[in-house]
Design a protein around this motif. Sequence first.
Motif, PDB file in Angstrom:
ATOM      1  N   ASP A  99      70.992 -32.889  92.141  1.00  0.00           N
ATOM      2  CA  ASP A  99      71.251 -33.632  90.903  1.00  0.00           C
ATOM      3  C   ASP A  99      70.365 -34.874  90.810  1.00  0.00           C
ATOM      4  O   ASP A  99      70.829 -35.983  90.545  1.00  0.00           O
ATOM      5  CB  ASP A  99      72.729 -34.028  90.817  1.00  0.00           C
ATOM      6  CG  ASP A  99      73.123 -34.500  89.416  1.00  0.00           C
ATOM      7  OD1 ASP A  99      72.448 -34.085  88.448  1.00  0.00           O
ATOM      8  OD2 ASP A  99      74.086 -35.281  89.294  1.00  0.00           O
ATOM      9  N   HIS A 152      74.382 -37.842  96.109  1.00  0.00           N
ATOM     10  CA  HIS A 152      73.389 -36.775  95.956  1.00  0.00           C
ATOM     11  C   HIS A 152      73.472 -35.789  97.125  1.00  0.00           C
ATOM     12  O   HIS A 152      73.292 -34.578  96.944  1.00  0.00           O
ATOM     13  CB  HIS A 152      71.984 -37.365  95.867  1.00  0.00           C
ATOM     14  CG  HIS A 152      71.706 -38.079  94.580  1.00  0.00           C
ATOM     15  ND1 HIS A 152      71.792 -37.459  93.349  1.00  0.00           N
ATOM     16  CD2 HIS A 152      71.336 -39.369  94.333  1.00  0.00           C
ATOM     17  CE1 HIS A 152      71.489 -38.333  92.390  1.00  0.00           C
ATOM     18  NE2 HIS A 152      71.215 -39.486  92.962  1.00  0.00           N
ATOM     19  N   HIS A 158      77.429 -28.921  98.099  1.00  0.00           N
ATOM     20  CA  HIS A 158      78.249 -27.965  97.351  1.00  0.00           C
ATOM     21  C   HIS A 158      77.380 -26.985  96.556  1.00  0.00           C
ATOM     22  O   HIS A 158      77.715 -25.791  96.455  1.00  0.00           O
ATOM     23  CB  HIS A 158      79.209 -28.716  96.434  1.00  0.00           C
ATOM     24  CG  HIS A 158      80.256 -29.490  97.178  1.00  0.00           C
ATOM     25  ND1 HIS A 158      81.263 -28.886  97.902  1.00  0.00           N
ATOM     26  CD2 HIS A 158      80.427 -30.832  97.342  1.00  0.00           C
ATOM     27  CE1 HIS A 158      82.025 -29.807  98.471  1.00  0.00           C
ATOM     28  NE2 HIS A 158      81.542 -31.001  98.143  1.00  0.00           N
ATOM     29  N   SER A 159      76.266 -27.455  96.020  1.00  0.00           N
ATOM     30  CA  SER A 159      75.405 -26.575  95.232  1.00  0.00           C
ATOM     31  C   SER A 159      74.714 -25.532  96.107  1.00  0.00           C
ATOM     32  O   SER A 159      74.672 -24.342  95.768  1.00  0.00           O
ATOM     33  CB  SER A 159      74.361 -27.408  94.484  1.00  0.00           C
ATOM     34  OG  SER A 159      73.528 -26.585  93.706  1.00  0.00           O
ATOM     35  N   CYS A 186      76.372 -33.553  96.430  1.00  0.00           N
ATOM     36  CA  CYS A 186      76.001 -32.599  95.369  1.00  0.00           C
ATOM     37  C   CYS A 186      75.190 -31.448  95.960  1.00  0.00           C
ATOM     38  O   CYS A 186      75.429 -30.273  95.651  1.00  0.00           O
ATOM     39  CB  CYS A 186      75.188 -33.308  94.286  1.00  0.00           C
ATOM     40  SG  CYS A 186      76.142 -34.364  93.181  1.00  0.00           S
TER      41      CYS A 186
END
Length: 324
Positions: free
Chosen positions: A323, A217, A223-224, A220
């Motif tokens: 996420d 997580h 990168h997001s 995630c």
Amino acid sequence: MSSSECSIPIRRIINYTSGEDDLRIIRVQNMRFKVNPCVLRAGSAVFKSILKSRDSPIVLSGHTSAQFRSFLWAVYVQPLPSAKSIDIGRLCSIAEVSFKYEFHTLKLWSMEGIKALVDAPNSILRTARSEIFVRLVRLALLYRAADLNRAVQSKWLTRIHWHDLDPAPALVVADAYDLRHLLCHAYYVHLVNVAPRIAHSQSISAEYPLSIAQNLHVFCGYHSLLAAWRQLQEFPPAFAPAADCSAHDRCLIAWTARWALEVGRPSVFSPVDILRRLLFMERHLETDAVLQECMGAECRLAALDAIAKKRAEISDNLHHHFDL
């Protein structure tokens, strides 16, 4: 009496005579407590059942000996002092053990004291350690104390965002109890802490021992949020023209140019720390002389408000970035 035996001086605390034969031995972990059972039976149906056993010692579990010692102190002290005068750690122990054994008078007394200390103008949450926040959240959930839960989580988040407390304990507790808002922001601050290591392809597992799933997580989110920041570098937050703006094209040109200059400045904040970057950019652009000169007053305020709205939007949607 052995060093592992703790004698509670009952006869000096309550006003009746008790012979040695009336005392019972309770063992918690490696500590033995010599207690008079009468008050325990009177205050708790659970203890009334437990003390029917003729075992000696009676072995109790589910809490530490230190927690049980604090509980026994509250059981036998007369009169009970103001709970607000008691150390928050001791109050937590009393509330935890009282809940387990359904000792209702101490449940009420300890939780009233905890709420008073949390809600006080000089709240104990200003300086409390992460361990206390963890215990308070668990107690709030046990006792279904929604107001206490909100107050503790709110202050915990504030201190985490100030980087005054490590976000990892909050992350673990929030994950265990599905506390979505706390979880998202704990992930966010944790990510900010480990982002330099991720950027240099270094491990984040040794220093911050999260589970494999939790670290996924974190990646995630990295990168997001990095992608979100790059998009903001290209496109400033949009705003609607003011009703009386007769030269909105000029406003847009000025806003776009100053935004590009602002996002290009060196920053002490990580690119993934969008919330703080946007906050400081908003404050800086608020005093920008070029914007004051080249934009209409209403358009300039709308543009600055668009930054605040973008911060709120990102804050409210962190679960998507991680996420969750």
